[in-house]
Design a protein around this motif. Sequence first.
Motif, mmCIF file in Angstrom:
data_model
loop_
_atom_site.group_PDB
_atom_site.id
_atom_site.type_symbol
_atom_site.label_atom_id
_atom_site.label_comp_id
_atom_site.label_asym_id
_atom_site.label_seq_id
_atom_site.Cartn_x
_atom_site.Cartn_y
_atom_site.Cartn_z
ATOM 1 N N ASN A 1 0.875 -1.179 0.000
ATOM 2 C CA ASN A 1 0.000 0.000 0.000
ATOM 3 C C ASN A 1 0.907 1.223 0.000
ATOM 4 O OD1 ASN A 1 -1.823 2.034 0.441
ATOM 5 N ND2 ASN A 1 -2.328 1.450 2.545
ATOM 6 N N CYS B 1 -0.457 -1.426 -4.723
ATOM 7 C CA CYS B 1 -1.629 -0.555 -4.635
ATOM 8 C C CYS B 1 -1.134 0.882 -4.591
ATOM 9 C CB CYS B 1 -2.456 -0.892 -3.395
ATOM 10 S SG CYS B 1 -3.165 -2.548 -3.473
ATOM 11 N N GLY C 1 -3.122 -2.286 -8.017
ATOM 12 C CA GLY C 1 -4.385 -2.068 -7.305
ATOM 13 C C GLY C 1 -4.584 -0.601 -7.002
ATOM 14 N N GLN D 1 -6.421 2.278 -4.243
ATOM 15 C CA GLN D 1 -6.470 2.383 -2.777
ATOM 16 C C GLN D 1 -7.853 2.771 -2.271
ATOM 17 O OE1 GLN D 1 -3.441 5.179 -1.650
ATOM 18 N NE2 GLN D 1 -1.803 4.028 -2.646
ATOM 19 N N ALA E 1 -6.086 -1.613 -13.091
ATOM 20 C CA ALA E 1 -6.094 -2.173 -11.724
ATOM 21 C C ALA E 1 -6.894 -3.476 -11.689
ATOM 22 C CB ALA E 1 -6.707 -1.172 -10.756
ATOM 23 N N TYR F 1 -7.134 -5.024 -8.445
ATOM 24 C CA TYR F 1 -7.541 -5.058 -7.039
ATOM 25 C C TYR F 1 -7.850 -3.634 -6.573
ATOM 26 C CZ TYR F 1 -5.320 -9.714 -6.810
ATOM 27 O OH TYR F 1 -4.982 -11.032 -7.011
ATOM 28 N N VAL F 2 -8.573 -3.524 -5.481
ATOM 29 C CA VAL F 2 -8.733 -2.217 -4.843
ATOM 30 C C VAL F 2 -8.846 -2.417 -3.330
ATOM 31 C CG1 VAL F 2 -11.277 -2.190 -5.182
ATOM 32 C CG2 VAL F 2 -10.046 -0.045 -4.810
#
Length: 247
Positions: A9, A40, A61, A63, A87, A89-90
């Motif tokens: 992240n 991310c 990803g 955020q 992306a 993923y989130v």
Amino acid sequence: MRKKIIAGNWKMNKTPAEAVQLAESLKGSVNSGKADVIFCVPAIDIIPVAKALEGTNIAVGGQNMYFEDSGAFTGEISAKMLLDAGAKYVIIGHSERRQFFAETDETVNKKVLKAIESGIIPIICVGESLTQREQGITVDLVRLQTKIALKDVSAADAANVVIAYEPIWAIGTGKTATSEQAQEVCKAIRDVVGEIYDKNVSEKIRVQYGGSVNAANAAELFAMPDIDGGLVGGASLKAEFEKIVNY
Ligand code: PEP
């Protein structure tokens, strides 16, 4: 056997040019394919980072996202926009978004449903504050957060989502939960998923630990039976991330 999933992240760090530089510098060393690896990144960095990662196993990803498809929601980004930008993923419901941007369990659930409908895998963050831990309500709270986040999510979709247990007191503080503390709560999350759905879903869903994960503690945490990898903040911006992924 569940494949480990380790997500960085990057929070509000790195301009597009800096993000490409970091992605380029990490991609060779975190690309073994043994674990799913995700960067991310800030929304504006998704397109250039996805391009820099083409041909690797590393996914990108977001955020955060909004739960509507489009419209008069100044400053927001939709799931479709994230997907189109590259992306897969989130992150949804990070404690910083709950604390500073009024995210609630209900908005988390709406976002989770929209992400799934749009073909993006949500990484749902749950976790307690220090006061809540001291009050002895950690497991009750995390069970409730998980139940609300997954409301109206089908069993087939739930098996694919990722849940990140992130005790707020461990995020960015250098204070990591012990592997036993993290295991206890990750198991409680898996148990509640089993209660909502069934054993099949609870055995498939991946549960990460997040909170000051670093090169020194990753191996012990990720060896726990119900911890399927990590959500990593500070250490994902450094070469140390390589050691975490290749723990
Ligand atoms: C996070 O941002 O999700 C996080 C876990 O941060 P850190 O690793 O820096 O504690």
